[in-house]
Design a protein around this motif. Structure first.
Motif, PDB file in Angstrom:
ATOM      1  N   ALA A 111      46.370  30.531  78.525  1.00  0.00           N
ATOM      2  CA  ALA A 111      45.817  30.419  77.258  1.00  0.00           C
ATOM      3  C   ALA A 111      45.034  31.721  77.020  1.00  0.00           C
ATOM      4  O   ALA A 111      44.890  32.051  75.781  1.00  0.00           O
ATOM      5  N   TYR A 112      44.141  32.287  77.819  1.00  0.00           N
ATOM      6  CA  TYR A 112      43.557  33.522  77.693  1.00  0.00           C
ATOM      7  C   TYR A 112      44.436  34.691  77.294  1.00  0.00           C
ATOM      8  O   TYR A 112      44.180  35.510  76.749  1.00  0.00           O
ATOM      9  N   ALA A 113      45.598  34.740  78.216  1.00  0.00           N
ATOM     10  CA  ALA A 113      46.593  35.763  77.895  1.00  0.00           C
ATOM     11  C   ALA A 113      47.207  35.746  76.665  1.00  0.00           C
ATOM     12  O   ALA A 113      47.330  36.773  75.992  1.00  0.00           O
ATOM     13  N   ALA A 114      47.579  34.431  76.289  1.00  0.00           N
ATOM     14  CA  ALA A 114      48.129  34.428  74.776  1.00  0.00           C
ATOM     15  C   ALA A 114      47.233  34.813  73.715  1.00  0.00           C
ATOM     16  O   ALA A 114      47.607  35.418  72.702  1.00  0.00           O
ATOM     17  N   ARG A 115      45.940  34.565  73.826  1.00  0.00           N
ATOM     18  CA  ARG A 115      45.093  34.960  72.801  1.00  0.00           C
ATOM     19  C   ARG A 115      44.959  36.449  73.041  1.00  0.00           C
ATOM     20  O   ARG A 115      44.660  37.218  71.826  1.00  0.00           O
ATOM     21  N   ALA A 116      44.930  37.253  74.128  1.00  0.00           N
ATOM     22  CA  ALA A 116      45.001  38.565  74.105  1.00  0.00           C
ATOM     23  C   ALA A 116      46.093  39.282  73.752  1.00  0.00           C
ATOM     24  O   ALA A 116      46.503  40.592  74.176  1.00  0.00           O
ATOM     25  N   GLY A 117      47.406  38.432  73.579  1.00  0.00           N
ATOM     26  CA  GLY A 117      48.639  39.227  73.313  1.00  0.00           C
ATOM     27  C   GLY A 117      49.435  39.431  74.408  1.00  0.00           C
ATOM     28  O   GLY A 117      50.302  40.618  74.449  1.00  0.00           O
ATOM     29  N   ARG A 118      49.199  38.760  75.638  1.00  0.00           N
ATOM     30  CA  ARG A 118      49.683  39.211  76.820  1.00  0.00           C
ATOM     31  C   ARG A 118      50.459  37.821  77.487  1.00  0.00           C
ATOM     32  O   ARG A 118      50.117  37.360  78.762  1.00  0.00           O
ATOM     33  N   ALA A 119      51.306  37.096  76.817  1.00  0.00           N
ATOM     34  CA  ALA A 119      51.784  35.793  77.011  1.00  0.00           C
ATOM     35  C   ALA A 119      52.539  35.878  78.371  1.00  0.00           C
ATOM     36  O   ALA A 119      52.571  34.924  78.970  1.00  0.00           O
ATOM     37  N   ALA A 120      53.070  37.016  78.791  1.00  0.00           N
ATOM     38  CA  ALA A 120      54.016  37.287  79.929  1.00  0.00           C
ATOM     39  C   ALA A 120      52.918  37.291  81.140  1.00  0.00           C
ATOM     40  O   ALA A 120      53.684  37.316  82.158  1.00  0.00           O
ATOM     41  N   TYR A 121      51.707  37.720  81.115  1.00  0.00           N
ATOM     42  CA  TYR A 121      50.790  37.845  82.306  1.00  0.00           C
ATOM     43  C   TYR A 121      50.785  36.645  83.097  1.00  0.00           C
ATOM     44  O   TYR A 121      50.496  35.467  82.792  1.00  0.00           O
ATOM     45  N   ARG A 122      51.112  36.848  84.513  1.00  0.00           N
ATOM     46  CA  ARG A 122      51.185  35.624  85.466  1.00  0.00           C
ATOM     47  C   ARG A 122      50.862  36.096  86.671  1.00  0.00           C
ATOM     48  O   ARG A 122      51.785  36.696  87.469  1.00  0.00           O
ATOM     49  N   PRO A 123      49.528  35.956  87.071  1.00  0.00           N
ATOM     50  CA  PRO A 123      48.947  36.629  88.562  1.00  0.00           C
ATOM     51  C   PRO A 123      49.493  35.672  89.497  1.00  0.00           C
ATOM     52  O   PRO A 123      49.866  34.353  89.198  1.00  0.00           O
ATOM     53  N   GLU A 124      49.464  35.772  90.791  1.00  0.00           N
ATOM     54  CA  GLU A 124      49.509  34.988  92.022  1.00  0.00           C
ATOM     55  C   GLU A 124      48.172  33.888  91.633  1.00  0.00           C
ATOM     56  O   GLU A 124      47.071  34.779  91.515  1.00  0.00           O
ATOM     57  N   VAL A 125      48.230  32.695  92.114  1.00  0.00           N
ATOM     58  CA  VAL A 125      47.147  31.960  91.987  1.00  0.00           C
ATOM     59  C   VAL A 125      46.968  31.132  93.329  1.00  0.00           C
ATOM     60  O   VAL A 125      48.073  30.491  93.668  1.00  0.00           O
ATOM     61  N   VAL A 126      45.741  31.068  93.689  1.00  0.00           N
ATOM     62  CA  VAL A 126      45.707  30.287  95.045  1.00  0.00           C
ATOM     63  C   VAL A 126      44.352  29.457  94.945  1.00  0.00           C
ATOM     64  O   VAL A 126      43.435  30.027  94.407  1.00  0.00           O
ATOM     65  N   VAL A 127      44.427  28.243  95.382  1.00  0.00           N
ATOM     66  CA  VAL A 127      43.424  27.323  94.942  1.00  0.00           C
ATOM     67  C   VAL A 127      43.141  26.424  96.381  1.00  0.00           C
ATOM     68  O   VAL A 127      43.952  26.047  97.253  1.00  0.00           O
ATOM     69  N   GLY A 128      41.714  26.225  96.432  1.00  0.00           N
ATOM     70  CA  GLY A 128      41.595  25.346  97.905  1.00  0.00           C
ATOM     71  C   GLY A 128      39.978  26.068  98.630  1.00  0.00           C
ATOM     72  O   GLY A 128      39.786  27.390  98.182  1.00  0.00           O
ATOM     73  N   PRO A 129      39.800  25.442  99.725  1.00  0.00           N
ATOM     74  CA  PRO A 129      38.541  26.117 100.621  1.00  0.00           C
ATOM     75  C   PRO A 129      38.897  27.263 100.819  1.00  0.00           C
ATOM     76  O   PRO A 129      37.853  28.142 101.301  1.00  0.00           O
ATOM     77  N   GLU A 130      40.362  27.986 101.251  1.00  0.00           N
ATOM     78  CA  GLU A 130      40.471  29.164 101.881  1.00  0.00           C
ATOM     79  C   GLU A 130      40.944  30.196 101.123  1.00  0.00           C
ATOM     80  O   GLU A 130      41.384  31.346 101.246  1.00  0.00           O
ATOM     81  N   ALA A 131      40.770  29.839  99.350  1.00  0.00           N
ATOM     82  CA  ALA A 131      41.193  30.936  98.609  1.00  0.00           C
ATOM     83  C   ALA A 131      40.622  32.074  98.573  1.00  0.00           C
ATOM     84  O   ALA A 131      41.142  33.036  98.554  1.00  0.00           O
ATOM     85  N   ALA A 132      39.052  32.270  98.827  1.00  0.00           N
ATOM     86  CA  ALA A 132      38.480  33.341  99.073  1.00  0.00           C
ATOM     87  C   ALA A 132      39.030  34.097 100.044  1.00  0.00           C
ATOM     88  O   ALA A 132      38.854  35.388 100.151  1.00  0.00           O
ATOM     89  N   VAL A 133      39.196  33.657 101.258  1.00  0.00           N
ATOM     90  CA  VAL A 133      39.526  34.161 102.383  1.00  0.00           C
ATOM     91  C   VAL A 133      41.209  35.026 102.034  1.00  0.00           C
ATOM     92  O   VAL A 133      41.181  35.841 102.478  1.00  0.00           O
ATOM     93  N   LEU A 134      41.955  34.224 101.331  1.00  0.00           N
ATOM     94  CA  LEU A 134      43.174  34.700 100.899  1.00  0.00           C
ATOM     95  C   LEU A 134      42.922  36.086 100.292  1.00  0.00           C
ATOM     96  O   LEU A 134      43.728  37.164 100.096  1.00  0.00           O
ATOM     97  N   ALA A 135      41.904  35.921  99.178  1.00  0.00           N
ATOM     98  CA  ALA A 135      41.655  37.240  98.332  1.00  0.00           C
ATOM     99  C   ALA A 135      40.998  38.233  99.279  1.00  0.00           C
ATOM    100  O   ALA A 135      41.445  39.371  98.746  1.00  0.00           O
ATOM    101  N   ALA A 136      40.345  37.907 100.070  1.00  0.00           N
ATOM    102  CA  ALA A 136      39.708  39.020 100.962  1.00  0.00           C
ATOM    103  C   ALA A 136      40.585  39.693 101.715  1.00  0.00           C
ATOM    104  O   ALA A 136      40.236  40.960 102.187  1.00  0.00           O
ATOM    105  N   GLN A 137      41.946  39.140 102.176  1.00  0.00           N
ATOM    106  CA  GLN A 137      42.708  39.749 103.030  1.00  0.00           C
ATOM    107  C   GLN A 137      43.939  40.127 102.447  1.00  0.00           C
ATOM    108  O   GLN A 137      44.896  40.542 103.158  1.00  0.00           O
ATOM    109  N   ALA A 138      43.755  40.148 101.128  1.00  0.00           N
ATOM    110  CA  ALA A 138      44.895  40.746 100.204  1.00  0.00           C
ATOM    111  C   ALA A 138      45.197  42.198 100.214  1.00  0.00           C
ATOM    112  O   ALA A 138      46.160  42.846  99.668  1.00  0.00           O
ATOM    113  N   GLY A 139      44.229  43.125 101.120  1.00  0.00           N
ATOM    114  CA  GLY A 139      44.644  44.368 101.074  1.00  0.00           C
ATOM    115  C   GLY A 139      43.785  45.448 100.223  1.00  0.00           C
ATOM    116  O   GLY A 139      44.259  46.447 100.116  1.00  0.00           O
ATOM    117  N   ALA A 140      42.918  44.837  99.476  1.00  0.00           N
ATOM    118  CA  ALA A 140      42.266  45.800  98.561  1.00  0.00           C
ATOM    119  C   ALA A 140      41.417  46.918  99.482  1.00  0.00           C
ATOM    120  O   ALA A 140      40.786  46.666 100.607  1.00  0.00           O
TER     121      ALA A 140
END
Length: 411
Positions: A73-102
């Motif tokens: 919904a936010y992407a459509a309003r910004a004119g970026r309807a094709a934007y599709r990031p990877e999504v993770v949900v759950g108690p380990e979500a922050a761990v997955l973000a932390a180990q994503a290699g930034a």
């Protein structure tokens, strides 16, 4: 031209996270946000994801479908309807973000739940910009065993000030670390007068607008106790060489005293922008992060000793830090339960630290890892769970489904 540093922001919808994204937005040539993690604020998380074009979006609660829908919904309003990031949900979500290699992981999560993401970021090799003091405090030996020298950059304003001041000398030249405290809204009050404090009064911090737990911790000075433990762990300075001094203006964020009698202090407005920016860019400084102190204006800076009788939280924290093992986890967890109980009308202000002290005292022979230092994440989290359950029992509050059997310390 140097490539921008990639950044993962954990707790992106909180105070630290939103300010970090403001800093990053003003320096698009220096940083690129690749991952965001939040607890429950889906709308703001989705807006941030679209604004920073991140690769990974992590949410602790809800469903992947609801996250994808909000982002769409936010992407459509910004004119970026094709934007599709990877999504993770759950108690380990922050761990997955932390180990994503930034290149840099900013941990702005509140509470001991930040421990696993902290360990994940360090194991991945990312620089850890640490605003989640609880993860270091409750898991000190675990965190220090994984971290390489210089891998952790403190974001707490006091510890950032010490890190900056330490540039003025060698480790063996340090005599004392001096942490400054505002004194909170009750500076100068006697212990007896604090018995009538209301939750609304406890949330009226003189300088900062923070969440309920952190603001209350500043009023009880539990927050300063946690910072004493954090300073010990970050800088390898013994507890008897870490002092706390009350400085109501909070323009000096902390100081380092050297063996020759000189003291180097870091001064700036009572805001978090500089520590956050340094956490992202360390050891470099970014330009125009905050407005400096106006040295042309007449002003008075005050310094007072800490009243340990009225505010015993720092003294108790020193005892807990010396005991080590899982004692810091018990101190932190019992306090969080007591703070909630205070705001829910179940106990008085001075009884917050009293409850913590009682639970700490009951945490005895079953404490794991305190003698050998062979602490594990599971042991820390069991002690956390035990302390929360024990605090609820001490306060006469209903048990929860997660409460262990309360016999003889943590299971």
């Amino acid at each position: 031209m140097t490539s921008p540093r990639t950044v993962a922001v954990l707790g992106s919808t909180g105070s630290i996270g939103t300010q970090a994204l403001e800093v990053i937005a003003r320096h698009p040539d220096r940083f690129r946000v690749t991952a965001l993690a939040a607890g429950a604020n889906l709308d703001l998380l989705a807006e941030q994801a679209v604004a920073f074009d991140v690769d990974l979006v992590a949410l602790a609660t809800g469903s992947a479908e609801s996250v994808a829908e909000a982002i769409g919904a936010y992407a459509a309003r910004a004119g970026r309807a094709a934007y599709r990031p990877e999504v993770v949900v759950g108690p380990e979500a922050a761990v997955l973000a932390a180990q994503a290699g930034a290149d840099v992981v900013l941990n702005g999560i509140t509470g001991s739940i930040g421990l696993r993401p902290t360990l994940a970021a360090l194991a991945q090799g990312s620089v850890l910009a640490l605003a989640n003091k609880e993860s270091l405090i409750v898991g000190g030996p675990l965190v220090k065993a994984v971290a390489r020298p210089g891998q952790i950059v403190p974001v707490d304003s006091e510890h950032s000030a010490i890190a900056q001041s330490l540039r003025g000398g060698r480790a063996e030249e340090v005599s004392r670390l001096i942490l400054t405290a505002s004194g909170g809204p009750f500076r100068g009050r006697t212990r007896e007068s604090l018995r009538a404090v209301t939750p609304a009064e406890a949330l009226a911090h003189p300088n900062f607008s923070m969440g309920r737990v952190v603001t209350t911790n500043s009023a009880t000075l539990v927050n300063k106790g946690l910072e004493v433990i954090e300073a010990h762990l970050l800088f390898d300075v013994p507890f008897d060489r870490i002092e706390v001094v009350v400085h109501p203006q909070q323009l000096i964020h902390s100081m380092v005293e050297f063996v020759d009698g000189s003291t180097i202090a870091q001064a700036g407005p009572p805001r978090m922008l500089v520590p956050i920016a340094l956490g992202l860019s360390w050891p470099d400084r970014l330009g125009d992060v905050d407005v400096p102190v106006d040295w042309t204006r007449a002003q008075t800076w005050e310094f007072e000793p800490l009243d340990d009788e009225a505010f015993p939280a720092v003294r108790l924290a020193r005892q807990v830090g010396l005991a080590a093992g899982t004692y810091p986890a018990v101190y932190n967890a019992a306090n969080e339960v007591a703070v909630d109980a205070f705001h829910d009308g179940h106990l008085g202000f001075v009884d917050i630290v009293g409850t913590v002290e009682r639970v700490v005292a009951e945490h005895g022979a079953a404490d794991t890892g305190s003698e050998t230092g062979a602490l594990t994440v599971d042991e820390v989290m069991r002690a956390d769970t035990w302390a929360r359950a024990r605090a609820r029992k001490v306060l006469g509050l209903p048990a929860t489904d997660d409460d262990p059997t309360l016999t003889g310390g943590p299971a």
